[in-house]
Design an enzyme around this catalytic site. Structure first.
Site, PDB file in Angstrom:
ATOM      1  N   GLU A   1       0.763  -1.199   0.113  1.00 12.68           N
ATOM      2  CA  GLU A   1       0.011  -0.060   0.066  1.00 12.68           C
ATOM      3  C   GLU A   1       0.628   1.553  -0.027  1.00 12.68           C
ATOM      4  O   GLU A   1       1.126   1.845   0.911  1.00 12.68           O
ATOM      5  CB  GLU A   1      -0.821  -0.159   1.327  1.00 12.68           C
TER       6      GLU A   1
ATOM      7  N   GLU B   1      -6.496  -6.979  -1.209  1.00 12.68           N
ATOM      8  CA  GLU B   1      -7.217  -6.759   0.169  1.00 12.68           C
ATOM      9  C   GLU B   1      -8.253  -5.901   0.103  1.00 12.68           C
ATOM     10  O   GLU B   1      -8.538  -4.966  -0.756  1.00 12.68           O
ATOM     11  CB  GLU B   1      -5.871  -6.061   0.784  1.00 12.68           C
TER      12      GLU B   1
END
Length: 497
Positions: free
Chosen positions: A322, A414
């Protein structure tokens, strides 16, 4: 704009060390021919041979120390020459990886000779103290096996005898059941090596497919949730297609002990492969958010992973979890420096590239997928990642995912049914809107997370992992776990024609 999700604190310690399998592995360089297997080749399958079922000379089977697999372990007598011997079958001659799981509660190195078919392949191999008889670790070596029956023996070379031996895991070419082995009817066995075709993820037949599965939590905190029993449940009870192995870089992860965490990834790849699952090797950088901070570490990590596992057909490499607080141009630069390093070892495995603002395609920073379409990563066989949390990310995020999927190859590596911190109330209605869209556009997805963390986003009730289950059915699951298990268990559509 609110960031996609907040950084996770170090919620808990490592947990019970005895349930972590750390493969202290020596890698065997493969030929260039091995780096590009035929499209129809299937993943290798590791087979566990319990010590208590082997031939034992001057040792006893016991079960008085927790953490073993099977029904017990072998306690060597304190003398030179005591041994455990296994019979290992290989469908074809070729290289194999032997992984021996052991515990040594003393300070003495209980070294052993390892022989294969009477030939010594490791002389006085170290089996050093593990800190306690309940602390089980794994040491590995690469060998050559002949087709058919092979004899593997571990013989004590000191008067202290050998360590307590739990089992021998053998990863053989093609697995024990012929080409494809027992994984032939599993997701990885059916689909084989994946590749990116246009905006889709395609199987070995060139057909677009959707994978669905679970992400581990950080292995530095929740490694005890990844056991033989829990992975069996994921593969057979949940009917999952893919496991994402999340190796945090900071926050007590990889940077604290690169050898240990790399070896744990090796071990989990083998265990998931044996169950016919695809594996996303997740380089879980989060803080700091610029992946370039970890570029040198990433090169080291993925070079070893790709070299050791490049003959497998069930992997995907996620090179930046991320990215946050950093521009797309810097993320793109990171990817274009790392991908060629990976490709030197493995030219075929798909690579997943994180996107800006916590892998929101830039939405959480007020941008969109247009920055990627205007400046895509200069590499082939890659996908871009998107993350969402349904209780926090509504129509703007959903619409971006839908629009971007028509232009870019996307993988949702995710998502959660809760808020952006993975906690709070579940929004199953919005989650179902996302899942319906991803099914229609064949966007593969992985849910966060396969652990017993106290937050609502962890699928198991607190204490499940420390108690080693039970893993199957709905009794050990929180509401999010019950719901996501039901979504994963619906039939797959894997076209092979």
């Amino acid at each position: 704009m609110t960031s996609l999700r907040s950084p996770r604190p170090t919620w808990r310690g490592l947990g019970t060390a005895g349930v972590l399998a750390f493969a202290l592995a020596a890698t065997l360089p493969l030929s260039s021919a091995a780096s590009a297997p035929a499209a129809t080749s299937a993943p290798r399958a590791a087979v566990v041979h319990e010590a208590e079922a082997a031939t034992v000379s001057r040792g006893v089977v016991e079960s008085n120390h927790a953490g073993f697999t099977g029904s017990g372990f072998v306690n060597y007598e304190n003398e030179t020459g005591s041994y455990v011997q296994w019979t290992v079958n290989a469908t074809a001659a070729g290289p194999a990886s032997l992984a021996l799981r052991f515990a040594n509660g003393t300070a003495a190195d209980r070294a052993m000779d390892i022989t294969v078919n009477g030939v010594k392949v490791a002389a006085a191999k170290s089996f050093a103290g593990t800190g306690a008889w309940t602390n089980w670790v794994t040491t590995s070596l690469d060998v050559a096996l002949k087709a058919g029956s092979n004899t593997v023996r571990a013989t004590a070379t000191t008067s202290d005898g050998g360590p307590n031996v739990d089992h021998l895991s053998v990863d053989t070419p093609g697995g024990p059941g012929g080409p494809g082995g027992p994984s032939a009817n599993t997701p990885a066995g059916i689909n084989g090596r994946l590749k990116v075709c246009g905006t889709k993820l395609c199987n070995q037949y060139g057909k677009p497919i959707q994978l669905r599965g679970m992400s581990s939590h950080g292995t530095q905190w929740y490694g005890q949730c990844l056991t033989g029993g829990s992975l069996d449940a994921l593969a057979k009870d949940w009917n999952a297609d893919v496991l994402r192995v999340s190796t945090y870089v900071q926050e007590g992860g990889y940077e604290t002990d690169p050898r240990r965490f790399t070896d744990l990834v090796h071990s989990l790849i083998e265990q998931a492969t044996a169950r016919g699952l695809y594996v996303i090797v997740d380089w879980h950088q989060l803080t700091p958010g610029d992946p370039n901070h970890n570029l040198a570490r990433a090169k080291t990590f993925f070079t070893e992973i790709a070299q050791r596992h490049r003959d497998k057909t069930n992997l995907l490499y996620e090179i930046a979890n991320e990215p946050n607080g950093v521009s797309w141009s810097k993320i793109k630069s990171y990817a274009e420096q790392l991908i060629p390093v990976v490709r030197q070892q493995d030219p075929n495995t798909p690579i997943l590239v994180g996107t800006r603002a916590w892998s929101s395609l830039g939405v959480s920073d007020g941008s969109s997928e247009s920055e990627i379409t205007a400046g895509p990563v200069n590499a082939a066989n890659i996908m871009y990642t998107f993350h969402f949390y349904a209780a926090s990310h509504d129509a703007e995020y959903l619409d971006t995912l839908s629009r971007a999927a028509d232009k870019l190859p996307l993988f949702v590596t995710e998502f959660g049914t809760q808020n952006s911190a993975g906690e709070g109330a579940n929004d199953f209605t919005m989650s179902k809107r996302y899942l319906d869209l991803m099914a229609a556009k064949k966007i593969s997805w992985v849910n966060w997370n396969f652990s017993d963390d106290e937050r609502s986003g962890a699928v198991f009730k607190p204490g499940t992992c420390d108690a080693n289950g039970p893993w199957t059915g709905t009794a050990p699951l929180k509401p999010a776990g019950v719901w996501i298990r039901d979504q994963i268990r619906t039939p797959d559509n894997f076209p092979t024609g």
